[in-house]
Scaffold this active site. Sequence first.
Site, short mmCIF file in Angstrom:
data_model
loop_
_atom_site.label_atom_id
_atom_site.label_comp_id
_atom_site.label_asym_id
_atom_site.label_seq_id
_atom_site.Cartn_x
_atom_site.Cartn_y
_atom_site.Cartn_z
N LYS A 17 0.83 -1.19 0.00
CA LYS A 17 0.00 0.00 0.00
C LYS A 17 0.87 1.26 0.00
CE LYS A 17 -3.79 -2.09 2.63
NZ LYS A 17 -4.60 -2.02 3.88
N CYS A 82 -1.39 2.45 -17.93
CA CYS A 82 -1.30 1.19 -17.20
C CYS A 82 -0.58 0.08 -17.97
CB CYS A 82 -2.69 0.72 -16.80
SG CYS A 82 -3.56 1.90 -15.76
N SER A 126 -6.54 17.19 -21.30
CA SER A 126 -6.28 15.84 -20.82
C SER A 126 -6.19 14.88 -22.00
CB SER A 126 -7.40 15.38 -19.89
OG SER A 126 -7.31 13.98 -19.65
N CYS A 212 -12.55 -3.49 -7.57
CA CYS A 212 -11.64 -2.48 -8.10
C CYS A 212 -10.25 -2.72 -7.55
CB CYS A 212 -12.11 -1.08 -7.67
SG CYS A 212 -13.85 -0.74 -7.98
N CYS A 213 -9.23 -2.65 -8.42
CA CYS A 213 -7.87 -2.88 -7.96
C CYS A 213 -7.41 -1.71 -7.08
CB CYS A 213 -6.92 -3.06 -9.14
SG CYS A 213 -6.65 -1.56 -10.11
#
Length: 393
Positions: A17, A82, A126, A212-213
Amino acid sequence: MANKIVVAGVGMTPFVKPGQNEPYTVMGAKAINMALADAGIDYDKIQQAYAGYVYGDSTCGQRVLYEVGMSGIPIVNVNNNCSTGSSALFLARQAVESGVVDCALAVGFEQMTPGALADVWTDRPSPLGKFNSMTDELTQDFTSPMAIKMFGGAGLEHQRKYGTKGETFAKIRAKASSHAVHNEKAIFRKEITVEDVMESPRMTTLLTRLQCCPPTCGAGAAIVCSEAFAKKHGIDTGVVIAGQAMTTDFSSTFDMNDMMRIVGYDMTAAAAQKVYEQSGVGPEDVDVAELHDCFTANELITYEGLGFAPEGGAEKFIWDADNTYGGQVVTNPSGGLLSKGHPLGATGLAQCYELVNQLRGNSGKRQVEGAKIALQHNLGLGGACVVTLYQAA
């Protein structure tokens, strides 16, 4: 592949974490040193390096590599959201296959902060602007975090088309947890049930928190080389890259008003097809796969994109347990992004680490018996998808 590409060495730190991590410089150097030790070579044998990360200033790759050695080699910094780790591996493999170098390193690392992903640079357009606006239009969800509503919307699209049950998505998360129990490098190792998943706080109409990861910190590395280099330096040639492809978005991403395509379904399908053509094998031949399960919805639609199940057939594939031990193809024996964690730049190289060890027979209690062919799928929105096929000699 025109030239045989040997995976000489792999390394990976435990995923943790945010706040429990070492600095990215330490994590990255540890993963590289593990890969070097695994290959049985020193850093001076590396001729090029590709360093992947998403959150960090320019030349973080040099900062990490300099902890291992300063030999003047080309170091290229890579950022493809990712799919960054696999993009670095794609470039390293390409350098060796082309004959430009005999030995190249790919490293990926990420030092993340808590919370959902969001734009960092808000004073300029973005790169996900059109993805976001179309997602808002199609989902009418104006409150959920960016990635969650995109992939949640893709899951709802699958439900609308094929009647997929909510419990089917939850079964993916429960499966991931049962696999991660035996992975000492995973962030979550507690086994959970479908009921646990369904009862966790709801994040979208479809997805709960456990689907959710988590934001995660960690690093991974892989060394690839030519067969001649491997034999010269006494490197194990038992695992090779038999096919690899990277795709970016097609016009269908936006033209079809389909959330599954907005999150990369067509990129996945096209990359997989290229890899099957390169390697001469099909989805029915794959023994084990690490695929990009950032959300349960993405794992489900990816079964169909990779050809493990026909379009609309993912639900049956899941309920028949064809995605786990004893089934058609063991998916995410590591626990995947959902249980192992998802440090963006490291994810693709952690997938490589898992599959190489599976093909070597080194995965202990999570070993897929008799694994000879392994498939890797790493996806980044914005977008890029890398699919890699490994074979055991």
